[in-house]
Motif scaffolding. Sequence first.
Motif, PDB file in Angstrom:
ATOM      1  N   GLY A   1       0.826  -1.198   0.000  1.00 16.78           N
ATOM      2  CA  GLY A   1       0.000   0.000   0.000  1.00 16.78           C
ATOM      3  C   GLY A   1       0.861   1.247   0.000  1.00 16.78           C
ATOM      4  O   GLY A   1       2.052   1.218  -0.332  1.00 16.78           O
ATOM      5  N   PHE A   2       0.267   2.373   0.381  1.00 16.94           N
ATOM      6  CA  PHE A   2       1.003   3.636   0.364  1.00 16.94           C
ATOM      7  C   PHE A   2       2.274   3.573   1.205  1.00 16.94           C
ATOM      8  O   PHE A   2       3.353   3.974   0.760  1.00 16.94           O
ATOM      9  N   THR A   3       2.173   3.063   2.438  1.00 16.00           N
ATOM     10  CA  THR A   3       3.335   3.073   3.326  1.00 16.00           C
ATOM     11  C   THR A   3       4.467   2.235   2.762  1.00 16.00           C
ATOM     12  O   THR A   3       5.629   2.670   2.711  1.00 16.00           O
TER      13      THR A   3
ATOM     14  N   SER B   1      -5.258   1.610   0.922  1.00 14.15           N
ATOM     15  CA  SER B   1      -4.702   2.589  -0.016  1.00 14.15           C
ATOM     16  C   SER B   1      -5.509   2.701  -1.301  1.00 14.15           C
ATOM     17  O   SER B   1      -5.517   3.756  -1.936  1.00 14.15           O
ATOM     18  N   GLY B   2      -6.196   1.638  -1.688  1.00 11.21           N
ATOM     19  CA  GLY B   2      -6.973   1.681  -2.922  1.00 11.21           C
ATOM     20  C   GLY B   2      -8.444   1.916  -2.725  1.00 11.21           C
ATOM     21  O   GLY B   2      -9.213   1.873  -3.689  1.00 11.21           O
TER      22      GLY B   2
ATOM     23  N   LEU C   1      -6.493  14.186   0.737  1.00  9.51           N
ATOM     24  CA  LEU C   1      -5.091  14.395   1.089  1.00  9.51           C
ATOM     25  C   LEU C   1      -5.037  15.594   2.021  1.00  9.51           C
ATOM     26  O   LEU C   1      -5.053  16.746   1.590  1.00  9.51           O
ATOM     27  N   LEU C   2      -4.993  15.308   3.321  1.00 14.28           N
ATOM     28  CA  LEU C   2      -5.111  16.329   4.356  1.00 14.28           C
ATOM     29  C   LEU C   2      -3.821  16.462   5.152  1.00 14.28           C
ATOM     30  O   LEU C   2      -2.989  15.558   5.166  1.00 14.28           O
TER      31      LEU C   2
ATOM     32  N   GLY D   1      -4.595   8.735   6.125  1.00 10.50           N
ATOM     33  CA  GLY D   1      -3.319   8.156   5.732  1.00 10.50           C
ATOM     34  C   GLY D   1      -2.791   8.551   4.386  1.00 10.50           C
ATOM     35  O   GLY D   1      -1.635   8.254   4.067  1.00 10.50           O
ATOM     36  N   VAL D   2      -3.580   9.215   3.555  1.00  7.09           N
ATOM     37  CA  VAL D   2      -3.129   9.519   2.193  1.00  7.09           C
ATOM     38  C   VAL D   2      -1.881  10.389   2.221  1.00  7.09           C
ATOM     39  O   VAL D   2      -0.886  10.090   1.559  1.00  7.09           O
ATOM     40  N   GLY D   3      -1.903  11.468   3.006  1.00 11.86           N
ATOM     41  CA  GLY D   3      -0.728  12.315   3.134  1.00 11.86           C
ATOM     42  C   GLY D   3       0.282  11.792   4.134  1.00 11.86           C
ATOM     43  O   GLY D   3       1.474  11.660   3.831  1.00 11.86           O
TER      44      GLY D   3
END
Length: 462
Positions: free
Chosen positions: A34-36, A66-67, A73-74, A377-379
Amino acid sequence: MRPFWLEQALRGEASDAPALQGAVNADVCIVGGGFTGLWTALQLKRANPHLDVVLIEADICGAGASGRNGGCLLTWETRFLTLRRLFGESEALRLVEASRQTVDKITAFCREHRIDAQIRVDGTLYTATSAAQIGSAEAVKAALDERGMGSFVSLDVEEVRRRAGSKRHLAGDFSPVAATVQPALLVRGLRRVALEMGVRLYEKTAFESLSYVPGPLVRTTYGEVRAKRVVLAINAWMAQTFPQFERSIALVSSDMIITERAPEVLERLGFTNGLSVLDSRTFVYYYRTTPDGRLMLGKGGNTFAYGGRVLPVFDQPSPYRAALARDLSGFFPELASVPIAASWNGPSDRSATGLPFFGRLDERHDVFYGFGYSGNGVGPSYMGGEILSSLVLGLDNAWTRSPLVRGPRGVFPPEPIRYVGSLVVRDAIRRKESAEDAGAKPWCFDVALSRLAQAAGKSDKA
């Protein structure tokens, strides 16, 4: 069937990466696509292109949170007071600034590597949808403004309603430092770039166990990776995989719906840009549009998992679809006749503070972890990649010295107290906020129980 964002992102893509068969060696093995995990891999390769990085993923990259998140995006501006209480003034300010820079860094990375993640840096709007919510952000805004760090400005109610496209809002604060993305397009784009940079990727490769002989050995269903360093980036799955973290997080769903295309309706509403809108209740409503003229609405705090186990329901259409459709019509009566294209949900790994945490597994110098993003978690996952890559490389910098790398801060009660308590508190919050929405005074017992969730940092920011 995949969640809407991921299904959309996979159209026309090449086949999955191969599953791991047999034994391989690597400098670094990352568990989780995922993102991480991907941001960690990419930042490692940027720092040292010759580093041999293997990444394994139980499904396909982006199949987890993540998907399928809301794509908001905060920054951590709204968490400043919590950051200051936990980590002190200086570190809190540094983390807020780092979170603000992350918006630009992700945008720039996508531009540099031709990732069309539908990023629109149009800001975010925190609103009040009941009188009880008005002024809830004043303390953190004032604290940031005193330090010259605030980006939020208060808007009059008509301007809030104009920007948000809905008359349900009673007040609001706008920050330009935020964006919306199509999260699955972003994670699949990161996957492509990771492959281009030489990361060895194995999908459909489930993690089975970690042992030391004496260095780390990651065993999978049909193979194993012997690595000098290991990064565990499996987020919501950490609690059921490593029992020592069972009480470090609570798993709760965030549920979403998205409409069919209705660009003409959104045009009439004046709500066509990439603004994200979040209200100020404990389990927030959040919504945003898409470039092709859809509206997505979500809400957290619905399904709770017993014992930190990822339930089958988290990988199915949302059981709250009908309720979310009614909520959508409440915000936007004009969209009541527009069909719902899809619903989905997923597990959010809530930490006791509402912030992610990182550390060294069992105090080892060669196995690292990070999770607990608590619905935002996006940012912050980009910052997670900075932290984990710095730990892997043995750097002495602001990330490796940060209190964020000292593991979880606080734990939840043991089962069955945690599960039963979560349901009791959730239902109290629902009753309290229903009363406030109706302009009535909530029962004092429900108010007291709701404070427990606020103290635990459980509000969902998508």
